[in-house]
Design a protein around this motif. Structure first.
Motif, short mmCIF file in Angstrom:
data_model
loop_
_atom_site.label_atom_id
_atom_site.label_comp_id
_atom_site.label_asym_id
_atom_site.label_seq_id
_atom_site.Cartn_x
_atom_site.Cartn_y
_atom_site.Cartn_z
N ALA A 135 12.60 12.35 34.18
CA ALA A 135 13.46 13.52 34.39
C ALA A 135 14.93 13.13 34.31
CB ALA A 135 13.15 14.15 35.75
N CYS A 136 15.26 11.96 34.85
CA CYS A 136 16.65 11.49 34.78
C CYS A 136 17.08 11.27 33.34
CB CYS A 136 16.81 10.20 35.57
SG CYS A 136 16.60 10.40 37.36
N VAL A 137 16.22 10.68 32.55
CA VAL A 137 16.54 10.44 31.14
C VAL A 137 16.77 11.77 30.41
CG1 VAL A 137 15.67 9.52 28.95
CG2 VAL A 137 15.38 8.22 31.08
N VAL A 140 29.50 18.86 27.25
CA VAL A 140 30.25 19.66 28.20
C VAL A 140 29.75 19.37 29.61
CG1 VAL A 140 30.85 21.97 28.96
CG2 VAL A 140 30.62 21.49 26.53
N GLY A 141 30.71 19.16 30.51
CA GLY A 141 30.37 19.04 31.91
C GLY A 141 29.67 17.74 32.25
N LEU A 142 29.22 17.66 33.51
CA LEU A 142 28.56 16.48 34.03
C LEU A 142 27.06 16.70 34.11
CD1 LEU A 142 31.03 15.68 36.93
CD2 LEU A 142 30.92 14.60 34.70
N PRO A 143 26.27 15.67 34.01
CA PRO A 143 24.83 15.82 34.13
C PRO A 143 24.44 16.29 35.52
CG PRO A 143 25.43 13.50 34.12
CD PRO A 143 26.67 14.26 33.76
N ASN A 144 23.40 17.11 35.59
CA ASN A 144 22.91 17.54 36.89
C ASN A 144 22.31 16.37 37.63
OD1 ASN A 144 23.59 20.24 36.38
ND2 ASN A 144 21.67 20.57 35.27
N ARG A 145 22.29 16.49 38.94
CA ARG A 145 21.71 15.43 39.77
C ARG A 145 20.23 15.67 39.97
NH1 ARG A 145 24.89 11.94 42.43
NH2 ARG A 145 27.14 12.27 42.37
N LEU A 194 21.25 6.44 37.71
CA LEU A 194 22.28 5.51 37.27
C LEU A 194 21.75 4.63 36.13
CD1 LEU A 194 25.02 4.12 37.58
CD2 LEU A 194 24.00 2.69 39.37
N LEU A 195 20.52 4.11 36.28
CA LEU A 195 19.93 3.28 35.23
C LEU A 195 19.72 4.10 33.96
CD1 LEU A 195 18.60 0.68 34.22
CD2 LEU A 195 16.46 1.45 35.29
N ALA A 196 19.21 5.32 34.11
CA ALA A 196 19.00 6.17 32.94
C ALA A 196 20.30 6.45 32.23
CB ALA A 196 18.32 7.47 33.37
N GLN A 206 33.18 3.29 32.43
CA GLN A 206 32.96 4.49 33.23
C GLN A 206 31.48 4.85 33.33
OE1 GLN A 206 35.30 7.63 31.56
NE2 GLN A 206 37.19 6.94 32.46
N LEU A 207 30.61 4.08 32.73
CA LEU A 207 29.19 4.43 32.76
C LEU A 207 28.68 4.38 34.18
CD1 LEU A 207 27.89 2.49 29.65
CD2 LEU A 207 28.57 4.88 29.81
N GLY A 208 27.82 5.35 34.49
CA GLY A 208 27.21 5.36 35.81
C GLY A 208 28.08 5.94 36.88
#
Length: 998
Positions: free
Chosen positions: A99-101, A112-117, A126-128, A151-153
């Protein structure tokens, strides 16, 4: 009077080129990038496909194929059962990671925007994110997905990365599909707006291009570290960065594809659509409908939906026309409350005006004196209060270390009297300091943090704080954060929270961490003082101007950050300047030699803070400061770099600063040219003391600490350093009294205990309390008092010069003249007010008696020493000015007499006790020590000597009772080590004995 900068004034002034960050050098993909991408692909394949395949082959489906019976629950737990349970856990972990991937891939492709948590998937997500980013780094979408590997993660808030933008025409991908549902939900309203927009376009209305075509600009995430802005867009497509307001007005408050709105000119986000003026040009623009084929269907739909909001916005702009264009930059001067509300302080605003007038008059003419005070310190109330408070703490520390740490001899209790520039600097601090303002600011901010924590609300990001003329506090937020908790109120708009002074005075001390310790004064504008929150700026703050002018700003910022009263703790790193400033606060200030050392230090700290935030599950330091670790973590680190870095170092600093605001790190960097890569906000200090930031709409009267005043202030701290050698404080009082019968004074004032004056008639009228207070101030400063210090002490809210001079003349007439006709209130060569030797206080007599007993006639005569010490102890009737009226004598908070007097009384008691013990008069020694403890109950030396005197009586029960009393007084802290060691020596069984007595 400072004024706000308009677009026209900006164009005519030689101010700095204020714009958003300059593009950084592009980064070529290396062989290592391809290796990382291949490794990420292999890792994803193994985790997404290999893990479930291995589970199916080796274990099979771990859950039962039917509903379990009660017998199944009663079966014995075998190894197979345990393996199947573990398999279920692994399947769940795999599902969560998958699901994270999917979430990260969706966010990457949408642009656009930030990934959902994903709930509970901190480390997995974080790993994904890292694996997906590494895989896409070499792909076609890499430039629009990640601004850099560093800036990753990291999950930044949208407003903190809102200035990131670039002119790329890549498809919106999944983003358009996500917004389609939101667009259809308001179909009826949009249809009506579309009809109005069409008629407006046909009429050639403000935002239409010729031929009915309209130009649009779509913002995409940046390449590298290049942060775009409206200013830079206007420079590229309108040939003038100052026309950014036209773009802003065309798009203000229009709903963007992600559902948000443009409310601040410097807060633009990737994926937003901007309608451009008709004369815009450049290959990055999309002209609809003629050029619609050059973009994807999703982008066409977004632009089409966005265009239908234009007429609504135009009508809204028409309604606001005539009201004046509101400055759209980050920082705005808060609107003042109506004059009727400003009367809450009983004429406080008028008094402040009188104080300002008095300050201005005194600056230009010192009533005939040939000297003045450093106006830079007089005009910086928060800085002066911080320096004065830190200086007082330093002097008290020196006193206690001198009293408790000396073995062979005492350095004494009298700090050296400053002279020359140091004396002027100290007087300027006394005149300019506003400790009450600092106290209210601190209480207000901590009270706000406590109220938000009680409501389980996060701290909003605050860009700036304004202290207005009536001492109301305005916080300017990065974005609206809802209704503030009472007694805070909304200000002029949703991004301002305001607290009135009367409400701030109701706050009490709360046990919470300082929420915004990075606030620092920059200057004044329109009678309001601006405090910029350096740690919240999304990038570097650059400061241009001459080296000398920049040095004044840097020194002021460093000194205030090091000594302010609204921060618990912080680290301030100085590079390129300020090595001599470290005495101001050795625990806060540190100096690095060069930029290379700075980069190495900050790289390590940035990694550490990122890891700490991730481990704690916080998005930023603001959420961490309201959690259980608020007092031990998340203190800010502010970097002040005065020397312009090289191009390579500037790029490294820009990369570090890109995520700094989330981590509680701020950067203020000096530059000669004003062109600094990665600078989010640019300012310039001019030779006439102005701090300019046209893009921010600021033209401040800068707060400076010039080099000469900086040296004078540092000298005060160096002289008070408790670690100094024998040239520090001495035992000689500043004023010795003739204690013989022939030395009877003409005027005698009792200050130790109740305030009494002998030798003068009590003055009549309302001026009597002021005359008594003025005399007390002069008696405590035999070296002289500057007239402006006297007026600021008696009238903290300010008074005109003629009122002050009138009081001085009344005081002079009240004190009268000596028999030879000399006035008892005179003026020395420096213009300071001084008292004649015929005007004496009991504190002067107390010091003189002790000095004569220990360093004068009492040294060679035991009888004289005993008599002098006994007379001295009799003079102690209580604390200093015990019955002073409430609300008066506030200047005593700046004094160290409250620390000097108990130490002096303790020294007298110790000397008299030693005098009696020499003749085995233990009871007399106990009597002297007990009398001293009434005035100095916290002095460890007195208690230890009382133990020795009690032991000398031979009464073990009495000694046990005293030990039990000491233990009960010490509370949870326990006895000091020296006292415990002494009890072990005098009463080895004291621990069991104390328990028995208890």
């Amino acid at each position: 009077m400072a004024r706000r900068t308009t677009s026209s004034s900006t164009g005519s002034s030689p101010g700095p080129r204020n714009r958003t960050p300059q593009p950084l050098p592009g980064r070529r993909r290396t062989f290592g990038d391809f290796v990382k991408a291949f490794g990420a692909f292999v890792a994803l394949a193994v985790l997404l496909v290999g893990v479930p395949g291995a589970l199916v082959v080796s274990v099979g489906w771990p859950l039962p194929h039917g509903a379990p019976s009660l017998d199944w629950l009663q079966q014995e737990i075998t190894v197979g059962t345990f393996i199947r349970v573990l398999t279920v856990i692994v399947w769940l972990a795999w599902a969560q990671f998958t699901a994270c991937v999917l979430v990260e891939v969706k966010a990457a492709l949408s642009g656009v925007g930030l990934p959902n948590r994903v709930p509970g998937a901190g480390a997995s997500q974080l790993l994904a994110r890292q694996l997906v980013a590494a895989l896409l780094l070499v792909g076609a979408t890499a430039a629009s997905f990640t601004p850099g590997l560093s800036q990753l993660g990291q999950g930044l808030e949208g407003n903190q990365r809102g200035t990131v933008a670039a002119a790329q025409q890549t498809p919106g991908g999944l983003f358009g599909q996500q917004q389609e549902q939101a667009a259809s939900s308001a179909a009826a309203a949009i249809a009506e707006q579309a009809a109005n927009a069409a008629s407006h376009a046909e009429a050639g209305g403000g935002h239409a291009a010729k031929g009915g075509d309209t130009k649009y600009y779509r913002i995409q995430p940046p390449e590298g570290r290049h942060h775009d802005s409206l200013w830079e867009i206007a420079e590229r497509h309108l040939d003038d960065g100052r026309r950014y307001k036209e773009i802003y007005q065309l798009n203000k408050d229009r709903t963007q594809p992600d559902g948000s709105k443009l409310s601040e000119a410097s807060l633009i986000r990737p994926g937003w659509i901007l309608e451009m003026p008709a004369d815009a040009h450049g290959g990055d623009l999309v002209e609809m409908p003629d050029e619609s084929p050059k973009v994807s269907e999703e982008v066409q739909r977004q632009i089409h939906d966005y265009s239908r909001t234009g007429d609504h916005q135009q009508a809204q702009g028409d309604q606001q026309a005539g009201q004046g264009d509101r400055d759209t930059a980050h920082i705005h001067v808060p609107q003042q409350r109506p004059s009727g509300d400003q009367q809450h302080d009983q004429g406080g605003q008028q008094a402040q005006g009188d104080r300002q007038a008095a300050s201005d008059e005194s600056a230009s003419e010192e009533t005939g004196f040939s000297f003045g005070l450093p106006e830079a310190l007089v005009g910086a109330p928060l800085l002066a209060a911080g320096l004065l408070g830190a200086l007082g703490r330093r002097r008290r520390q020196a006193l206690w270390q001198s009293a408790l740490g000396a073995v062979g001899g005492r350095r004494g209790m009298e700090p050296p009297v400053p002279t020359g520039a140091a004396a002027n600097a100290q007087d300027a601090l006394l005149v300019g300091a506003d400790p009450e303002g600092v106290r209210l600011l601190d209480l207000s901010l901590r009270g706000l943090a406590a109220a938000l924590a009680a409501e389980s609300r996060p701290l909003p990001t605050v860009y700036a704080a304004w202290l207005s003329g009536n001492v109301d506090l305005h916080l300017q937020l990065a974005q609206p954060a809802g209704k503030p908790p009472a007694p805070w109120q909304l200000g002029q708009d949703q991004t301002f929270w305001m607290l009135a002074r009367t409400d701030a005075e109701r706050y009490e001390d709360v046990d919470t961490a300082a929420p915004y310790p990075g606030l620092v004064s920059l200057g004044t504008m329109d009678d309001s003082r601006l405090l910029l929150n350096l740690e919240s700026v999304p990038g570097i703050v650059s400061l241009s101007g001459s080296e000398r002018d920049r040095a004044g700003v840097f020194a002021s910022v460093a000194a205030e950050l090091a000594t302010n009263g609204w921060s618990d703790r912080m680290t301030i790193t100085l590079v390129g300047f300020g090595q001599d400033l470290t005495p101001l606060a050795p625990n806060r200030l540190r100096h690095l030699d060069d930029v290379e050392a700075l980069v190495e230090t900050m790289e390590a700290e940035t990694r550490q803070r990122r890891g700490a935030l991730g481990a704690a599950g916080h998005d930023s330091v603001l959420t961490g400061r309201t959690g259980p670790a608020q007092h031990t973590r998340w203190a800010p680190h502010l970097v002040l770099l005065a020397a312009e870095p090289s191009a390579e170092d500037a790029v490294k600093l820009a990369e570090l600063a890109a995520d700094a605001s989330r981590l509680g790190i701020g950067y203020l960097v000096g530059t000669e040219s004003g062109d600094l890569p990665g600078a989010a906000w640019e300012m310039e200090v001019t030779s006439d003391g102005k701090l300019l930031a046209p893009l921010l709409g600021l033209e401040l009267d800068a707060q400076l600490l010039p080099v000469d005043q900086q040296r004078a202030v540092v000298e005060l701290f160096v002289e008070a350093d408790p670690e100094r050698g024998s040239d520090g404080p001495t035992n000689t009082p500043p004023f010795l009294v003739d204690i013989s019968e022939q030395g009877r004074p003409a005027v005698y004032a009792r200050l130790v205990g109740s305030y009494e004056i002998i030798g003068l008639e009590t003055p009549d009228g309302e001026r009597s309390p002021l005359l008594h207070e003025a005399l007390a101030l002069l008696l405590l400063h035999r070296e002289g008092v500057h007239p402006r210090v006297l007026s600021s002490a008696l009238w903290p809210r300010g008074v005109t010069e003629d009122v002050r001079d009138a009081l001085v003349e009344r005081l002079r007439g009240w004190l009268g003249n000596d028999p030879d006709g000399t006035p008892r209130l005179g003026t020395d060569a420096t213009g300071r007010l001084t008292l004649a030797k015929s005007v004496v206080s009991d504190l002067d007599v107390l010091r003189s008696l002790y000095h004569e007993a220990t360093q004068g006639k009492g040294v060679n005569s035991r009888a004289v020493r005993g008599r002098l010490l006994t007379d001295a102890l009799v003079l102690v009737r209580g604390p200093l000015l015990a019955d002073r009226p409430q609300g008066r004598y506030g200047w005593l908070t700046h004094e160290i007499i409250d620390a000097q007097l108990p130490l002096l009384v303790a020294d007298i008691g110790l000397a008299l006790s030693a005098f009696h013990l020499e003749k085995d008069r233990a009871e007399k020694a106990i009597e002297a020590l007990t009398a001293s403890l009434n005035s100095a109950p916290a002095d460890e030396r007195l208690w230890n000597e009382l133990l020795r005197a009690t032991h000398a009586t031979g009464d073990s029960d009495r000694l046990k009772r005293l030990a039990a009393d000491l233990v009960s007084r010490s509370g949870a802290r326990g006895l000091p080590p020296r006292t415990e060691a002494l009890l072990d020596e005098l009463l080895p069984t004291w621990r069991s004995g104390v328990a028995a007595v208890g």
